[in-house]
Design an enzyme around this catalytic site. Sequence first.
Site, PDB file in Angstrom:
ATOM      1  CE  LYS A  92      -3.798  -2.476   1.958  1.00  0.00           C
ATOM      2  NZ  LYS A  92      -4.285  -3.285   3.039  1.00  0.00           N
TER       3      LYS A  92
ATOM      4  CE1 TYR B 130      -2.927  -2.600   7.940  1.00  0.00           C
ATOM      5  CE2 TYR B 130      -2.006  -4.235   9.501  1.00  0.00           C
ATOM      6  CZ  TYR B 130      -2.200  -3.701   8.361  1.00  0.00           C
ATOM      7  OH  TYR B 130      -1.590  -4.231   7.194  1.00  0.00           O
TER       8      TYR B 130
ATOM      9  CE1 TYR C  91      -5.784  -3.706  -1.027  1.00  0.00           C
ATOM     10  CE2 TYR C  91      -7.008  -5.799  -1.062  1.00  0.00           C
ATOM     11  CZ  TYR C  91      -6.324  -4.831  -0.282  1.00  0.00           C
ATOM     12  OH  TYR C  91      -6.022  -4.941   0.970  1.00  0.00           O
TER      13      TYR C  91
HETATM   14  N1  GLN Z   1      -4.265  -8.643   1.201  1.00  0.00           N
HETATM   15  C1  GLN Z   1      -4.738  -8.347   2.797  1.00  0.00           C
HETATM   16  C2  GLN Z   1      -6.151  -8.309   2.755  1.00  0.00           C
HETATM   17  O1  GLN Z   1      -6.742  -7.457   1.790  1.00  0.00           O
HETATM   18  C3  GLN Z   1      -3.824  -7.254   3.039  1.00  0.00           C
HETATM   19  C4  GLN Z   1      -4.041  -7.282   4.527  1.00  0.00           C
HETATM   20  C5  GLN Z   1      -2.819  -6.868   5.492  1.00  0.00           C
HETATM   21  O2  GLN Z   1      -1.604  -7.123   5.047  1.00  0.00           O
HETATM   22  N2  GLN Z   1      -2.930  -6.251   6.470  1.00  0.00           N
HETATM   23  O3  GLN Z   1      -6.881  -8.648   3.634  1.00  0.00           O
END
Ligand code: GLN
Length: 306
Positions: free
Chosen positions: A68, A242, A190
Amino acid sequence: MSHHYQSVLESIHAEVLPLQSDGAVANYIPELAKVNANTFGMHLRTIEGLDYSVGSSNELFSIQSISKVFALALVVSIVGEKIFKRVGVEPSGSSFNSLVQLEYEKGIPRNPLINAGAMVVCDALIDQLDKPKKDFLGFVRRLAQNKKIGYNERVAASEKEYGFRNAALANFLKSFGNIRHDVDEVLDLYFHICSVEMSCKDLANAFVLFANHGKFPSTNEVLLTKSQTKRLNAVMQTCGFYDEAGEFSFTVGLPGKSGVGGGIVALHPHRYAVAAWSPRLNAKGNSVMGMKALELLTTKLGSSIF
Ligand code: GLN
């Protein structure tokens, strides 16, 4: 200094080994659960281009949400800061795939480093790029200076097959008009960007640009302006983990980003980028050994950005 970094990494390796069986590998994407859970690697690259590593630092793993940051860097390098009209810069305090906040905030994701925010960024990249998947990969290869970096199609397919929550987020965004392209096309990009495989060494190489004012350290070529780099690092600092972003700031004190593949990458502006990887995750989805390793790094070096 050089000896110092290597011996610090070695002592960290010894100290995190007892945590080897703590936590659990992500299994909500079945393909990710196939990884050898008891691995640990770490690589540090200075902006002068010196490399230090321990453990499985050359092994490839699924970078997942770390991608991301690459997506955001690419979109900012093309359209500039106007992307922040469609996605915020506030920490979410929620899990990476939370739906509730999106409804309250009328389809404007809190930040670009949670799933919904990254989907908006993917939508913007589809506007800008001729061949989004190929061009995104080219960008990551250029940052990491490694032409072999690729997508793992099995992981991308597994994410798609089990991506009910992500599909819900994308449809929700579309209902608010914050996704312009076809939902399936956005999800496909994505899922692919999440499936990129890199090693700790590749990640440290790629992120050293963010420690160097947005310039490639080897050539001084400018990718991002100083101000854009500041914004990216600020978003990593406040939103990169997060609902554990506060904890990472508190214990490590560097901007960084984690992924559910167990990778964590962080940087010390003007000094270095560092990546750690171990697949077992804590309850918030961050690598147990990786978090501890980076906490030990800034403690042992006696320096963080604070
Ligand atoms: N590809 C994962 C998802 O969309 C990415 C999540 C992550 O690394 N926190 O759930």
